[in-house]
Design an enzyme around this catalytic site. Structure first.
Site, PDB file in Angstrom:
ATOM      1  N   HIS A  99      44.505  42.303  37.085  1.00  0.00           N
ATOM      2  CA  HIS A  99      44.612  42.431  38.543  1.00  0.00           C
ATOM      3  C   HIS A  99      45.772  41.538  38.992  1.00  0.00           C
ATOM      4  O   HIS A  99      46.055  40.515  38.371  1.00  0.00           O
ATOM      5  CB  HIS A  99      43.282  41.936  39.134  1.00  0.00           C
ATOM      6  CG  HIS A  99      43.114  42.113  40.607  1.00  0.00           C
ATOM      7  ND1 HIS A  99      43.693  41.270  41.529  1.00  0.00           N
ATOM      8  CD2 HIS A  99      42.404  43.016  41.327  1.00  0.00           C
ATOM      9  CE1 HIS A  99      43.342  41.640  42.751  1.00  0.00           C
ATOM     10  NE2 HIS A  99      42.558  42.706  42.656  1.00  0.00           N
ATOM     11  N   ASP A 114      38.953  36.008  34.000  1.00  0.00           N
ATOM     12  CA  ASP A 114      38.766  36.559  35.341  1.00  0.00           C
ATOM     13  C   ASP A 114      37.479  37.389  35.283  1.00  0.00           C
ATOM     14  O   ASP A 114      37.446  38.467  34.682  1.00  0.00           O
ATOM     15  CB  ASP A 114      39.990  37.423  35.688  1.00  0.00           C
ATOM     16  CG  ASP A 114      39.803  38.204  36.983  1.00  0.00           C
ATOM     17  OD1 ASP A 114      38.668  38.267  37.494  1.00  0.00           O
ATOM     18  OD2 ASP A 114      40.792  38.778  37.460  1.00  0.00           O
ATOM     19  N   GLN A 149      34.981  41.316  37.986  1.00  0.00           N
ATOM     20  CA  GLN A 149      34.270  42.599  37.818  1.00  0.00           C
ATOM     21  C   GLN A 149      33.138  42.497  36.810  1.00  0.00           C
ATOM     22  O   GLN A 149      32.520  43.502  36.479  1.00  0.00           O
ATOM     23  CB  GLN A 149      35.249  43.691  37.365  1.00  0.00           C
ATOM     24  CG  GLN A 149      36.308  44.022  38.384  1.00  0.00           C
ATOM     25  CD  GLN A 149      35.752  44.675  39.645  1.00  0.00           C
ATOM     26  OE1 GLN A 149      34.663  45.239  39.644  1.00  0.00           O
ATOM     27  NE2 GLN A 149      36.505  44.587  40.723  1.00  0.00           N
ATOM     28  N   LYS A 170      31.609  40.385  45.269  1.00  0.00           N
ATOM     29  CA  LYS A 170      31.431  41.493  44.313  1.00  0.00           C
ATOM     30  C   LYS A 170      30.064  41.412  43.642  1.00  0.00           C
ATOM     31  O   LYS A 170      29.726  42.211  42.785  1.00  0.00           O
ATOM     32  CB  LYS A 170      32.554  41.467  43.285  1.00  0.00           C
ATOM     33  CG  LYS A 170      33.926  41.732  43.916  1.00  0.00           C
ATOM     34  CD  LYS A 170      35.007  41.835  42.884  1.00  0.00           C
ATOM     35  CE  LYS A 170      36.384  41.687  43.477  1.00  0.00           C
ATOM     36  NZ  LYS A 170      36.889  42.900  44.131  1.00  0.00           N
ATOM     37  N   CYS A 220      45.377  47.145  42.891  1.00  0.00           N
ATOM     38  CA  CYS A 220      45.978  45.821  42.619  1.00  0.00           C
ATOM     39  C   CYS A 220      46.243  45.637  41.130  1.00  0.00           C
ATOM     40  O   CYS A 220      46.069  44.542  40.586  1.00  0.00           O
ATOM     41  CB  CYS A 220      45.109  44.682  43.139  1.00  0.00           C
ATOM     42  SG  CYS A 220      44.969  44.667  44.917  1.00  0.00           S
TER      43      CYS A 220
HETATM   44  N1  PLP Z   1      40.301  40.118  39.541  1.00  0.00           N
HETATM   45  C1  PLP Z   1      39.739  41.328  39.471  1.00  0.00           C
HETATM   46  C2  PLP Z   1      39.529  41.968  38.127  1.00  0.00           C
HETATM   47  C3  PLP Z   1      39.362  41.973  40.645  1.00  0.00           C
HETATM   48  O1  PLP Z   1      38.811  43.182  40.583  1.00  0.00           O
HETATM   49  C4  PLP Z   1      39.569  41.335  41.889  1.00  0.00           C
HETATM   50  C5  PLP Z   1      39.238  42.025  43.151  1.00  0.00           C
HETATM   51  O2  PLP Z   1      39.290  43.230  43.258  1.00  0.00           O
HETATM   52  C6  PLP Z   1      40.143  40.070  41.889  1.00  0.00           C
HETATM   53  C7  PLP Z   1      40.494  39.497  40.696  1.00  0.00           C
HETATM   54  C8  PLP Z   1      40.387  39.342  43.167  1.00  0.00           C
HETATM   55  O3  PLP Z   1      39.196  39.018  43.771  1.00  0.00           O
HETATM   56  P1  PLP Z   1      39.176  38.385  45.242  1.00  0.00           P
HETATM   57  O4  PLP Z   1      40.030  39.273  46.094  1.00  0.00           O
HETATM   58  O5  PLP Z   1      37.732  38.411  45.618  1.00  0.00           O
HETATM   59  O6  PLP Z   1      39.722  37.002  45.123  1.00  0.00           O
END
Ligand code: PLP
Length: 416
Positions: A127, A204, A207, A230, A368
């Site tokens: 992401h 990370d 998900q 999430k 993203c």
């Molecule tokens: N990493 C992953 C794999 C994500 O799916 C997301 C959000 O869609 C993020 C990071 C970023 O999360 P946040 O916008 O809640 O900081």
């Protein structure tokens, strides 16, 4: 356990008031859980109760409400520790979410430890929030980024990973579950290999936390980031797990109240972790809501949730994949509740709009993950992502709505 039976048994939509709201006069099939999940009454009520009964600033007050708020915030930190199976609550830093957690590590650990010639190993599945902070860090330190490629199925090329991992690698930053394709990465195995090469590892978990049991000790990672929203919790709250020895050696990244020991104009000294990394008044109500969300999923059981979602994913993969003119993007052997696809001659955004009119909420676009879309030579996908409250009717609504879109475009039953 019979996965299909289980998919019918986990009937929890009633806990989520928003799911009762008709959209365009239709029953809502909310399949945008990868972007954010809906909130159960338990979470909404916990936040409401906090503001109605216990609201005060933490740490600074001697009065009853401040003590109560402080206690609730500490209890929330312990809930996150339990969720991730961290050794100690001091290893949990509250952040605004995954993005802020990763930026914290890049700004604090990264600036203190990286220099020109060092390498950060990422994967093509990341992401943007696990790419851009490292790019900013590289501009500041002269370090460089290397990227593990993915196969056509959306799985990491493990041979390439081994080749890219070397003595210059200081950090492996990798997603546990791809938000765009659903691929589940073998993070424990990759962490062990990265450690053997002398690198530290950030996962990370944005998900992952809502869809499987996470154990940072079993994974062996040094950092783990996730977002509460999430996981059926509020927006604006999340956490960073950091191994105690690493956090203890890291400099502050934001300065302000609550993160100091002493302040003088000649210089300041700083609190121990996690306070060192929590400058200013935190999202106290958010932490309380997050704790309620963690209690909620743990009462159901993450293993049960995973089985339920897996059954839905299998059903959706078969049903959507069988539609003539549909191409699935991401067919890894190990996947979590995300189905990305393209429908011939219908742009994902148009499809998203058509599905919305049918009450089916999906996401369309690059998710993203622009480098990943570039890898597949596509501008984006349509993405359905499942959560514990979805059921077979949601999958059926998705399939019917795709057919409707093909009818509108005159492409039903045809392939390119
Ligand atoms: N990493 C992953 C794999 C994500 O799916 C997301 C959000 O869609 C993020 C990071 C970023 O999360 P946040 O916008 O809640 O900081």
């Amino acid at each position: 356990m019979n996965a299909r039976t289980d998919a019918r048994q986990l009937a929890l939509a009633g806990d989520f008031p928003i799911l009762a709201r008709p959209i365009h006069g239709r029953r809502l099939a909310y399949l945008d859980n990868g972007a954010t999940t809906q909130k159960p009454d338990a979470v909404i009520e916990a936040e409401r109760r906090f503001y109605r009964e216990s609201n005060a600033n933490i740490h600074r007050g001697v009065h009853r409400l401040s003590q109560e708020a402080t206690e609730l915030y500490d209890v929330a930190r312990e809930s996150v520790r339990r969720l991730l199976n961290a050794r100690a609550a001091e290893e949990i830093v509250f952040t605004r979410g995954t993005t802020e957690a990763i930026n914290l590590v890049a700004a604090s650990w990264g600036r203190a430890n990286l220099k020109a010639g060092d390498e950060i190993l990422l994967t093509a599945l990341e992401h943007h929030s696990n790419i851009v902070p490292w790019q900013l860090l590289c501009e500041q330190t002269g370090a460089t980024i290397r990227v593990v490629p993915v196969s056509d199925a959306g799985e990491l090329e493990l041979a390439a990973f081994e080749q890219l991992l070397g003595e210059r690698t200081r950090l492996l930053a990798i997603t546990q579950v791809s938000n765009a394709l659903g691929t589940i990465n073998p993070v424990a195995e990759l962490t062990a290999k990265a450690h053997a090469a002398g690198a530290i590892v950030l996962i990370d978990g944005a998900q992952a936390v809502a869809h499987q049991t996470v154990d940072v000790q079993a994974i062996g990672c040094d950092f783990y980031a996730f977002s509460g929203h999430k996981l059926y919790g509020p927006t604006g709250i999340g956490a960073l797990y950091g191994r105690a020895e690493l956090l203890a050696a890291m400099p502050p990244w934001q300065g302000g109240g609550d993160m100091i020991r002493t302040v003088a104009f000649e210089g300041s000294s700083f609190a121990e972790p996690p306070q060192r990394f929590e400058a200013g008044t935190p999202n106290i109500a958010g932490a309380v809501g997050l704790a309620a969300a963690i209690d909620y999923v743990q009462a159901i059981g993450l293993e049960r949730i995973a089985a339920h979602e897996h059954a839905l994913l299998e059903r959706a993969t078969a049903a959507v994949g069988d539609i003539p003119g549909v191409r699935l993007i991401g067919t890894a052997r190990h996947k979590a509740s995300i189905l990305s696809f393209l429908v011939d001659r219908i742009h994902p955004h148009d499809l998203g709009t058509i599905l919305d009119a049918e009450g089916v909420a999906i996401r369309a676009g690059h998710h993203c993950a622009m480098p990943l879309m570039t890898r597949f030579g596509i501008p984006g996908t349509a993405r359905a992502s499942f959560a514990l409250y979805n059921d077979e009717a949601d999958v059926d609504a998705l399939v019917a709505a795709i057919h409707k879109g093909q009818d509108l475009f005159g492409t039903r039953g045809t392939t390119r």
